[in-house]
Design a protein around this motif. Sequence first.
Motif, PDB file in Angstrom:
ATOM      1  N   LEU A 218       0.683  -1.129   0.140  1.00 25.27           N
ATOM      2  CA  LEU A 218      -0.065   0.032   0.148  1.00 25.27           C
ATOM      3  C   LEU A 218       1.049   1.173   0.080  1.00 25.27           C
ATOM      4  N   ASP A 234       3.553  -3.794   5.146  1.00 24.32           N
ATOM      5  CA  ASP A 234       3.405  -4.755   6.242  1.00 24.32           C
ATOM      6  C   ASP A 234       3.816  -6.390   5.502  1.00 24.32           C
ATOM      7  N   LEU A 256      -1.758  -6.376   7.450  1.00 20.53           N
ATOM      8  CA  LEU A 256      -3.242  -5.402   7.537  1.00 20.53           C
ATOM      9  C   LEU A 256      -4.149  -6.172   6.612  1.00 20.53           C
ATOM     10  N   HIS A 260      -8.098  -2.459   7.983  1.00 20.59           N
ATOM     11  CA  HIS A 260      -7.191  -1.619   8.483  1.00 20.59           C
ATOM     12  C   HIS A 260      -6.167  -0.952   7.603  1.00 20.59           C
ATOM     13  N   ARG A 261      -6.049  -1.365   6.536  1.00 18.19           N
ATOM     14  CA  ARG A 261      -5.416  -0.448   5.302  1.00 18.19           C
ATOM     15  C   ARG A 261      -6.278   0.985   5.173  1.00 18.19           C
ATOM     16  N   THR A 262      -7.741   0.683   5.230  1.00 21.57           N
ATOM     17  CA  THR A 262      -8.329   2.055   5.174  1.00 21.57           C
ATOM     18  C   THR A 262      -8.227   2.780   6.253  1.00 21.57           C
ATOM     19  N   TRP A 264      -5.797   3.129   8.136  1.00 17.62           N
ATOM     20  CA  TRP A 264      -4.493   3.784   8.253  1.00 17.62           C
ATOM     21  C   TRP A 264      -4.438   4.978   7.289  1.00 17.62           C
ATOM     22  N   ARG A 327      -0.663   1.888  14.681  1.00 15.88           N
ATOM     23  CA  ARG A 327      -1.671   2.969  14.508  1.00 15.88           C
ATOM     24  C   ARG A 327      -2.008   4.249  15.396  1.00 15.88           C
TER      25      ARG A 327
END
Length: 481
Positions: A218, A234, A256, A260-262, A264, A327
């Motif tokens: 990402l 990650d 992630l 969880h990516r969203t 971050w 995070r």
Amino acid sequence: MSPVPEEALRELGRTEGGAEALRLLVRDQHTRRLVLLRALLDAAADTPPARRPPGALARLRDDWALLEAAERADRTAVRTVLLYPLAGPWAQRCLHGLTTGAPDGGDSPELRADLDHFGALAASAAIRARLPFTGRLTGRGGVLVLPTLGALRTGRDEPVPVDVTLRGAELTLRQADAAPVTVRVYADNPDNPASADAAAPDVPVIARSGDPRWLPVLALPPVRPGAAPVPLDDLDPYRTAGTGAARHGLSAVTRLDARHRTAWARSWAEVEPLLRTGGPYRAEETATLLHCLVPLAPPPGSTPAGGGPAQCSGTRREAFGAVLTSRPATAAAFASTLVHELQHTKLAALAALTPLHHEDAAPRHFAPWRSDPRPFDGLLQGAYSHIALADYWQRIALAADRLAARDQAWAEHARTHEQVGAVLPVLAGSGALTKEGRVLVNEMIAVYHRLADHPPPPGHRARAASYVRTARMIWRQRNAT
């Protein structure tokens, strides 16, 4: 003559650093990385055959030849991979394995895996350079990682051979008994077909596939226009290797999922305005120095979603440009984490360029932010990062519109300012500071006094002073001094 101009040294001492001062640090660190890689190849050639895996030297030379061909095609693409922060821990670990391994350690699975990773780095550089090639790599632990690009899920923990082919913008990954995975490699915008034809310098490269076995890295948007995107990595197998993370209060690395990516990405989107509010140099140092974020699992005390007050973060000297962090709960905390950790990055790079002191490494000093005795260098590092935090939170407090945000910022400022005040006399009183170290500490003292021109509300000052007194009392009891 000092390798650091005095004006740059003064800027860095104020925890600032203009463009030229930051470039000086970056150039030196990049030179060190390239020297380390050359030393690795030389060590492989000099290591007795019994101490390296069979065929390792021939494979390393083939990988180096691919790197050289990729560099002739696109030097920037190759440097992006070789200077990637997480290639540093790999190179140091690999060099250590070659030079200090046991005489009969040639079949060490760890050393074999480390040497094989050079092939993945070379392949990633060739992919970024759009150099057509075919090669065989080895996936381990269920994945084959192509640094800076992504990873293929192999579905098997044991070593798995994977054939890799690049033709134009199409990357094909094949492993036995499985359908091939096709990955499209784009420059700039994957929705623009023309962007697949050529990659200009500093243009991000994106690798995407409709196959769920491919996991892309990402890339968070640039901090400012013209800067590079920031990978939220990650996947890289060396992101915490050798850190002793738990020993330093860090939680484990995490993988992630989409949710969880969203989260971050949402937090990251709010960081840049806060960096600009927190100082005229904070966004610039982030854009110049931050080249990778490594997500950590939420530490104890956090909510299952990663919120709550608990957070941990850190940097690695051998991974220049990387920040490891769970995070943060708020965007302001995210920005403060970057301010904090990038000061460690700056000061470590400066100390590598020019000695700042000749104190020994004995852990004897009180630091209000730690419960254990600290060596002089650790005290200097901590004070440097905390004076930057005190400056950041003061600026946030003075700019805040909402009472709750202003109150929290003043509390953070008061605490960090008081903490720095408790250790500055020790730093200033050292007779082992070099000329450069004396300039640095004097500038830190000047910042400390400048911040006192805008004091926090009295209640915050009183609580901060009580906090430091209590920390000192507990420290003395715990350390019998």
